[in-house]
Design a protein around this motif. Structure first.
Motif, PDB file in Angstrom:
ATOM      1  N   ARG A   1       0.833  -1.219   0.000  1.00  0.00           N
ATOM      2  CA  ARG A   1       0.000   0.000   0.000  1.00  0.00           C
ATOM      3  C   ARG A   1       0.863   1.263   0.000  1.00  0.00           C
ATOM      4  NH1 ARG A   1      -4.675  -1.452   4.313  1.00  0.00           N
ATOM      5  NH2 ARG A   1      -5.443   0.611   3.754  1.00  0.00           N
ATOM      6  N   ILE A   2       2.005   1.196   0.653  1.00  0.00           N
ATOM      7  CA  ILE A   2       2.938   2.335   0.584  1.00  0.00           C
ATOM      8  C   ILE A   2       3.428   2.496  -0.855  1.00  0.00           C
ATOM      9  CG2 ILE A   2       5.244   3.166   1.266  1.00  0.00           C
ATOM     10  CD1 ILE A   2       4.763   1.794   4.012  1.00  0.00           C
ATOM     11  N   ARG A   3       3.790   1.400  -1.474  1.00  0.00           N
ATOM     12  CA  ARG A   3       4.321   1.467  -2.847  1.00  0.00           C
ATOM     13  C   ARG A   3       3.250   1.920  -3.848  1.00  0.00           C
ATOM     14  NH1 ARG A   3       8.670   2.364  -0.635  1.00  0.00           N
ATOM     15  NH2 ARG A   3      10.094   0.664  -0.132  1.00  0.00           N
ATOM     16  N   GLN A   4       1.978   1.699  -3.488  1.00  0.00           N
ATOM     17  CA  GLN A   4       0.896   2.177  -4.356  1.00  0.00           C
ATOM     18  C   GLN A   4       0.551   3.640  -4.053  1.00  0.00           C
ATOM     19  OE1 GLN A   4      -0.367   0.576  -6.910  1.00  0.00           O
ATOM     20  NE2 GLN A   4       0.810  -1.287  -6.504  1.00  0.00           N
ATOM     21  N   ALA A   5       1.276   4.223  -3.112  1.00  0.00           N
ATOM     22  CA  ALA A   5       1.066   5.626  -2.694  1.00  0.00           C
ATOM     23  C   ALA A   5      -0.356   5.846  -2.187  1.00  0.00           C
ATOM     24  CB  ALA A   5       1.382   6.591  -3.837  1.00  0.00           C
ATOM     25  N   GLU A   6      -0.878   4.854  -1.486  1.00  0.00           N
ATOM     26  CA  GLU A   6      -2.232   4.972  -0.946  1.00  0.00           C
ATOM     27  C   GLU A   6      -2.314   6.140   0.043  1.00  0.00           C
ATOM     28  OE1 GLU A   6      -4.124   1.177  -0.144  1.00  0.00           O
ATOM     29  OE2 GLU A   6      -5.139   2.110   1.547  1.00  0.00           O
ATOM     30  N   ASP A   7      -3.408   6.821   0.050  1.00  0.00           N
ATOM     31  CA  ASP A   7      -3.626   7.995   0.916  1.00  0.00           C
ATOM     32  C   ASP A   7      -2.610   9.102   0.646  1.00  0.00           C
ATOM     33  OD1 ASP A   7      -5.656   6.552   2.070  1.00  0.00           O
ATOM     34  OD2 ASP A   7      -4.532   6.011   3.871  1.00  0.00           O
ATOM     35  N   GLY A   8      -1.982   9.053  -0.528  1.00  0.00           N
ATOM     36  CA  GLY A   8      -1.023  10.111  -0.878  1.00  0.00           C
ATOM     37  C   GLY A   8       0.322  10.009  -0.191  1.00  0.00           C
ATOM     38  N   VAL A   9       0.619   8.849   0.405  1.00  0.00           N
ATOM     39  CA  VAL A   9       1.929   8.720   1.072  1.00  0.00           C
ATOM     40  C   VAL A   9       3.041   8.663   0.031  1.00  0.00           C
ATOM     41  CG1 VAL A   9       0.879   7.491   3.008  1.00  0.00           C
ATOM     42  CG2 VAL A   9       1.988   6.176   1.190  1.00  0.00           C
ATOM     43  N   ASP A  10       4.243   8.994   0.457  1.00  0.00           N
ATOM     44  CA  ASP A  10       5.391   8.973  -0.448  1.00  0.00           C
ATOM     45  C   ASP A  10       5.785   7.522  -0.735  1.00  0.00           C
ATOM     46  OD1 ASP A  10       7.769   9.192  -1.788  1.00  0.00           O
ATOM     47  OD2 ASP A  10       8.846  10.223  -0.169  1.00  0.00           O
ATOM     48  N   ARG A  11       5.521   7.086  -1.966  1.00  0.00           N
ATOM     49  CA  ARG A  11       5.766   5.691  -2.301  1.00  0.00           C
ATOM     50  C   ARG A  11       7.251   5.323  -2.281  1.00  0.00           C
ATOM     51  NH1 ARG A  11       3.815   6.130  -8.077  1.00  0.00           N
ATOM     52  NH2 ARG A  11       2.274   4.613  -7.392  1.00  0.00           N
ATOM     53  N   TYR A  12       8.119   6.333  -2.326  1.00  0.00           N
ATOM     54  CA  TYR A  12       9.554   6.054  -2.353  1.00  0.00           C
ATOM     55  C   TYR A  12      10.160   5.932  -0.948  1.00  0.00           C
ATOM     56  CZ  TYR A  12       8.883   7.822  -7.121  1.00  0.00           C
ATOM     57  OH  TYR A  12       8.434   8.029  -8.396  1.00  0.00           O
ATOM     58  N   THR A  13       9.331   6.064   0.061  1.00  0.00           N
ATOM     59  CA  THR A  13       9.844   5.973   1.438  1.00  0.00           C
ATOM     60  C   THR A  13      10.581   4.644   1.638  1.00  0.00           C
ATOM     61  OG1 THR A  13       7.902   7.206   2.191  1.00  0.00           O
ATOM     62  CG2 THR A  13       9.209   6.078   3.883  1.00  0.00           C
ATOM     63  N   PRO A  14      11.822   4.687   2.099  1.00  0.00           N
ATOM     64  CA  PRO A  14      12.521   3.425   2.352  1.00  0.00           C
ATOM     65  C   PRO A  14      11.822   2.608   3.431  1.00  0.00           C
ATOM     66  CG  PRO A  14      14.054   5.287   2.369  1.00  0.00           C
ATOM     67  CD  PRO A  14      12.672   5.860   2.370  1.00  0.00           C
ATOM     68  N   VAL A  15      11.676   1.315   3.187  1.00  0.00           N
ATOM     69  CA  VAL A  15      11.025   0.426   4.154  1.00  0.00           C
ATOM     70  C   VAL A  15      12.012  -0.656   4.572  1.00  0.00           C
ATOM     71  CG1 VAL A  15       9.157  -1.229   4.560  1.00  0.00           C
ATOM     72  CG2 VAL A  15       8.723   0.815   3.176  1.00  0.00           C
ATOM     73  N   LEU A  16      12.343  -0.645   5.844  1.00  0.00           N
ATOM     74  CA  LEU A  16      13.221  -1.682   6.397  1.00  0.00           C
ATOM     75  C   LEU A  16      12.357  -2.691   7.146  1.00  0.00           C
ATOM     76  CD1 LEU A  16      15.955  -2.922   7.281  1.00  0.00           C
ATOM     77  CD2 LEU A  16      16.035  -1.214   9.112  1.00  0.00           C
ATOM     78  N   VAL A  17      12.408  -3.931   6.712  1.00  0.00           N
ATOM     79  CA  VAL A  17      11.651  -4.991   7.383  1.00  0.00           C
ATOM     80  C   VAL A  17      12.534  -5.615   8.463  1.00  0.00           C
ATOM     81  CG1 VAL A  17      10.657  -7.295   7.086  1.00  0.00           C
ATOM     82  CG2 VAL A  17      10.193  -5.519   5.400  1.00  0.00           C
ATOM     83  N   ILE A  18      12.027  -5.627   9.693  1.00  0.00           N
ATOM     84  CA  ILE A  18      12.735  -6.305  10.780  1.00  0.00           C
ATOM     85  C   ILE A  18      11.789  -7.357  11.328  1.00  0.00           C
ATOM     86  CG2 ILE A  18      13.742  -6.075  13.071  1.00  0.00           C
ATOM     87  CD1 ILE A  18      14.646  -3.344  12.446  1.00  0.00           C
TER      88      ILE A  18
END
Lengths: 161, 162
Positions: free
Chosen positions: A75-92
């Protein structure tokens, strides 16, 4: 030689529904001089918080009681709700089977770090993300960091095969 | 701000790197200094973590009870898996790797690929007893002399699984 990095200006949003893990991660980040730390328990709140004040990085687990970390990344990568799709995501996460790592990569995760987490492992991964930004690929079935340049965690798992 | 290269059937985006813009070398801390700062916080954090284990034990106990009665189903199974997942991740982080091992065992025993009817409930209970024992004696890892019964129990549990 010791490398010095100043993370003080980073804004971090941490997603984990475990209270102890939230406190632990907050302390880790504070030790690195990161003070702009927000935490939440689920996908919906994360997206709301991202829209309200964009973080510089999202750190997330994959398994939550009420939702799914892979869904959050997609959903982040789809820029849902206008979020920045390029935000780095670190999975822990403690889910470290190869299938979990590949699923995270295919959902659009930037990097992967297996629990248990230490100061050293988190510092190492953040430095890697700063020094090695990845271009994004936008295709019909995928939006996310270029998978031809493997995530560091994924790379390590591959080497162990 | 993002340069986009249009390719045949896909695009390559080159977003501005906020991480590179915000993380500087000047005024940075060495890893040794960061580790020193974290070690000061760890004692308190570990106590908080250990305080979370009894409720976890109670939850797993309740879920096993439901499953033993034929109630709970996939929901109880998923709850035990989730507790195991949390324990697996936190045990090592809080310097209790043996708890991480027990957490991994809960996960393996209750993975979603296993049918509820095929769950090895006695073995799940053995792991719960082990967790209680580890907590009671604050056993961190297998080098602790008090860990000997646990190592033996885990070994026999592994044999029983096969």
């Amino acid at each position: 030689m010791s490398e010095f990095y100043n993370f003080k200006n980073l804004g971090v949003l941490f997603v984990d529904d475990n209270k102890s893990m939230q406190m632990f991660m907050r302390s880790l980040l504070l030790s690195m001089n990161i003070v702009n730390i927000r935490a939440c328990n689920d996908t919906e709140t994360c997206l709301e918080m991202m829209a309200e004040e964009p973080p510089d990085i999202v750190i997330t687990d994959l398994l939550f009681r009420q939702c799914d970390g892979l869904d959050l990344i997609r959903r982040i990568r789809q820029a849902e709700d206008g979020v920045d799709r390029y935000t780095p995501v670190l999975v822990i996460t403690g889910q470290t089977n190869m299938s979990d790592v590949l699923a995270a990569r295919d959902a659009g995760a930037t990097e992967f770090l297996a629990k248990p987490v230490s100061v050293g492992s988190l510092h190492d991964r953040l430095v890697w993300m700063v020094e090695n930004p990845r271009p994004f690929i936008k295709a019909s079935g995928f939006v996310g960091p270029d998978r031809r340049r493997a995530m560091r965690g994924y790379e390590g798992m591959e080497r162990r095969k | 701000m993002t340069r986009i290269d249009k390719m045949d059937g896909y695009e390559i985006h080159h977003p501005f790197s906020k991480l590179q813009a915000k993380v500087k070398r000047e005024g940075g801390l060495s890893l040794a200094e960061i580790e020193k700062r974290m070690s000061v916080r760890m004692a308190h954090l570990t106590e908080e973590f250990l305080a979370e284990i009894p409720p976890m034990i109670n939850t797993i106990e309740r879920m096993i009870g439901k499953l033993e009665k034929g109630d709970g189903g996939a929901e109880a199974q998923a709850e035990i898996f989730k507790q195991g997942h949390d324990l697996k991740g936190m045990g090592g982080s809080f310097d209790y790797p043996i708890m991480g091992t027990i957490g991994a065992s809960f996960c393996e025993l209750t993975h979603k690929t296993k049918d509820v009817s095929a769950l090895n409930l006695p073995l799940i209970r053995v792991n719960l007893d082990l967790l209680s024992y580890v907590l009671k004696f604050r056993i961190k890892n297998e080098s602790d002399p008090k860990a000997a019964p646990i190592i033996a129990a885990l070994a026999s549990a592994t044999t029983a699984k096969r």
